[in-house]
Design an enzyme around this catalytic site. Structure first.
Site, short mmCIF file in Angstrom:
data_model
loop_
_atom_site.label_atom_id
_atom_site.label_comp_id
_atom_site.label_asym_id
_atom_site.label_seq_id
_atom_site.Cartn_x
_atom_site.Cartn_y
_atom_site.Cartn_z
N GLU A 65 0.83 -1.20 0.00
CA GLU A 65 0.00 0.00 0.00
C GLU A 65 0.87 1.25 0.00
O GLU A 65 1.88 1.33 0.70
CB GLU A 65 -0.94 -0.01 1.21
CG GLU A 65 -1.82 -1.25 1.26
CD GLU A 65 -3.01 -1.09 2.19
OE1 GLU A 65 -3.15 -0.03 2.81
OE2 GLU A 65 -3.80 -2.05 2.26
N GLU A 69 2.33 0.42 3.99
CA GLU A 69 2.45 -0.86 4.69
C GLU A 69 2.27 -1.97 3.68
O GLU A 69 1.87 -1.74 2.53
CB GLU A 69 1.40 -0.98 5.80
CG GLU A 69 -0.03 -0.98 5.30
CD GLU A 69 -1.04 -1.06 6.43
OE1 GLU A 69 -0.63 -1.28 7.59
OE2 GLU A 69 -2.24 -0.90 6.15
N ASN A 84 0.26 -5.64 3.35
CA ASN A 84 -0.70 -6.59 3.90
C ASN A 84 -0.32 -7.99 3.42
O ASN A 84 -0.36 -8.27 2.22
CB ASN A 84 -2.12 -6.25 3.45
CG ASN A 84 -2.66 -5.04 4.20
OD1 ASN A 84 -2.99 -5.10 5.37
ND2 ASN A 84 -2.70 -3.91 3.51
N ARG A 100 -1.54 -10.88 3.13
CA ARG A 100 -2.73 -11.73 3.00
C ARG A 100 -3.51 -11.28 1.76
O ARG A 100 -3.13 -10.34 1.08
CB ARG A 100 -3.62 -11.57 4.24
CG ARG A 100 -3.97 -10.11 4.52
CD ARG A 100 -5.02 -9.94 5.59
NE ARG A 100 -5.17 -8.58 6.03
CZ ARG A 100 -5.83 -7.62 5.40
NH1 ARG A 100 -6.40 -7.87 4.23
NH2 ARG A 100 -5.95 -6.41 5.91
#
Length: 659
Positions: A280, A293, A295, A297
């Site tokens: 992101e 950041e 993620n 997943r």
């Protein structure tokens, strides 16, 4: 590197729409599937769609979906050899990934080490700086001294952003615009971070004003192949939670896409990432972008990427976890048209988006041939207070962005959820806002760019007229449309109604002036309503030349109506005693939703003033303080701390002070 090997039976360690989504792709690959469920979720679609199901608890997440021991035990009990975590719950829990590996189970996701490295925002930022991925200027330190952070804020320059190093979703995050506000914001952020994540560590970043939230989808396998699948624009957010996502972004050029994609791949390589992941970024002016950041997943918004690439991301996750190569080159990735996703939440936009729970007695979604709807609800289901309030995702695809947007508006018109309030109307208003239409929505869209439109009086009046007629038809004790049978050519039949939606009340006279024709009068206003068709969930009416096809349902003596962007719930108060109604100012305090009592601020015989806090109710990750609506004395207290209550359950009674 995560354990990689072929597997045959997959445990889906999640619930709701993502569990159903994973199940579809697993079945398409010929895998057996096992669902997990709680007592609160026993009626969910996934329980019937999976090949098997294992109960893991009563309802609260700490003893079910967040229990590593129970999930591992369910996998062993069912003979599963792999686990897909979905998103949320244990999906980014490094201890869970490690526990799967130690139990001999394939974890469909990255290694525990990659999750740990990217899960701590401070550590992740250090890694990205070392990899020369653009990062927001900031300050971080293991020594959490307020003076050092305040000095760093002065050096960086206000406004600044204080962020929790663990977790996400906006918790432990504070914008600070001036030095005088820094100390209180710092302490508040640390306190919230400790409560939410068990870690009060924070870091500091320069606040990028009016950015866009752009994320890049990556796919990585154990054979050293790294691909990016373009970007998603997730700028429309409320309380740092995304509500509308789209792909591609209207603000990203081909050159910028390539640069951001390369940066995302560099980020993934840094931690030897395996599987599907999302990097992101914040996108500022002049195409400047900064790492936010990663993620580790699958993302809630992954369907928009699937729609424009034609790829099944869950299928790729499963193949990668089984040791297969991605089988694609970067040059193979192409984009077709535009896709938009909206998140349908069980919440009340008119009451500070308070989460809702309860029984859905009419649930209808658009045809899957026209639009994609991912959900895990049965036709009549229960929205539980224990879990996140998102109940469905609606996804549309079009040749152009505006075509996808128009399709989404029409799709939401056809989405019906009677029994609980949702953000459906709010989503439609967002999609119709000028800034969104122009593709100019930023992270501050809801705060700065969006103005909630007033409901048009004309259309509101049409719906009230329709409500009056439907009340008359179905509101008889036995549900028989008696007035249609009683029409006479010699004299008009009429009924008097007193309709209330909780905020407004109307005295209405309804006359049957011809067979299937009704005159609805409210004061000096009247409308003639032609009944064209009627069945057990839809009515077609004509009013002043406008044809209305309205979904209706009758539940607990209330009439629910849905028409286009309008939802209405009304009661005929002439049919009920005052004790049946939750009247403001009555002193009778009832729970506004299902939830758990976390605090009681009063005791019996205590005197309270209007506005004083009485009890605190927690549901779906939010706390709601219920206050006194009049001055008086607490005469009855029916609940205690820790008690789980249902919507409209009596909590306490305040007896008004004598005049």
């Amino acid at each position: 590197m995560p354990q990689v090997r072929p597997f045959n039976r997959l445990l889906i360690a999640n619930r709701g729409e993502i569990a159903c989504r994973v199940n579809r792709s697993a079945h398409a690959l010929g895998l057996e599937t096992v669902a997990v469920f709680t007592d609160a979720d026993a009626g969910g679609l996934i329980v019937g769609e999976a090949d098997g199901a294992v109960r893991i608890g009563e309802g609260p997440v700490g003893d079910s979906y967040l229990s590593i021991e129970r999930i591992i035990a369910a996998a062993k009990e069912s003979g599963s050899d792999a686990i897909h975590p979905g998103y949320g719950f244990l999906s980014e829990n490094a201890d869970f990934a490690q526990a799967c590996d130690e139990a001999g189970l394939v974890f469909v996701g990255p290694s525990a080490d990659a999750i740990r490295q990217m899960g701590n925002k401070s550590n992740a930022k250090a890694l990205m700086e070392a990899a020369r991925v653009p990062c927001v200027p900031g300050y971080r330190s293991d020594v959490q001294e307020i003076d050092a952070f305040a000095a760093a804020a002065e050096e960086i320059g206000y406004p600044v952003l204080i962020k929790a190093v663990a977790g996400g979703g906006g918790r432990g995050m504070r914008f600070v615009h001036e030095p005088d506000a820094f100390a209180s914001a710092f302490l508040s952020a640390k306190s919230e971070a400790l409560s939410a994540f068990g870690d009060d560590g924070v870091l500091l970043e320069k606040a990028i004003l009016e950015p866009r939230h752009i994320e890049i989808q990556v796919l990585c396998d154990t054979h050293g192949n790294y691909l990016h699948l373009g970007e998603r624009d997730c700028s429309v957010q409320r309380r740092y939670q995304k509500i509308i996502e789209e792909a591609p972004s209207p603000a990203v050029s081909e050159d910028l896409r390539q640069r951001m994609g390369n940066a995302a791949i560099d980020a993934a390589r840094t931690v030897d990432y395996v599987g599907a992941g999302t990097v992101e970024f914040l996108l500022g002016d002049e195409e400047a972008f900064y790492f936010l950041e990663m993620n580790t997943r699958l993302q809630v918004e992954h369907p928009v990427t699937e729609e424009i690439t034609g790829l099944d991301l869950v299928a790729h996750q499963l193949r990668i976890a089984a040791g297969e190569e991605i089988g694609l080159l970067q040059s193979d990735i192409c984009f077709n048209g535009h896709a938009i996703e909206t998140r349908l939440y069980a919440e009340d936009p008119d009451n500070d988006f308070l989460p809702q729970s309860g029984e859905l007695h009419l649930w209808r979604t658009p045809s899957k041939d026209i639009v994609r709807v991912d959900h895990g609800l049965s036709e009549s289901g229960i929205v539980s207070p224990y879990y996140d309030p998102m109940i469905a995702k609606v996804i549309t695809h079009g040749t152009t962005r505006d075509e996808a947007r128009r399709k989404m508006v029409r799709a939401l018109y056809s989405t019906v959820s009677h029994g609980i309030k949702t953000n459906r109307q709010f989503l439609i208003d967002c999609l119709e806002a000028d800034a969104f239409k122009k593709g100019d929505a930023r992270n501050d869209f809801l705060d700065r760019q969006f103005v909630q439109p007033e409901k048009p009086d004309f259309e509101t009046n049409l719906l009230w007229a329709a409500a009056s007629v439907v009340h008359l038809i179905v509101g008889t004790p036995n549900g028989v449309p008696k007035i249609l049978l009683d029409w006479s050519s010699t004299n008009a039949r009429y009924s008097l109604l007193n309709l209330s939606d909780g905020d407004n009340e109307y005295e209405v006279r309804v006359e049957n002036i011809d067979r299937g024709v009704f005159r609805v009068s409210r004061g000096s206003n009247s409308d003639d309503v032609q009944l064209e068709a009627f069945n057990d969930e839809c009515v077609r009416l004509s009013i002043k030349g406008h044809r209305l096809e309205i979904y209706w349902s009758w539940f607990n003596d209330a009439l629910f109506l849905t028409w286009n962007s309008f939802d209405l719930c009304t009661r005929n108060t002439l049919s009920f005693s005052p004790d049946d109604l939750n009247v403001a100012g009555s002193g009778v305090v009832k729970a506004p939703m299902n939830g758990q009592i976390t605090a009681i601020s009063v005791q019996e015989k205590q005197t309270v003033a209007a506005g004083d806090p009485l009890v605190t109710l927690e549901a779906m990750k939010m706390q709601h303080i219920i206050t006194a609506d009049l001055a008086g004395t607490v005469t009855e207290l029916h609940v205690g701390v820790g008690v789980q209550v249902t919507s409209q359950q009596l909590l306490l009674t305040v007896t008004p002070m004598s005049e």
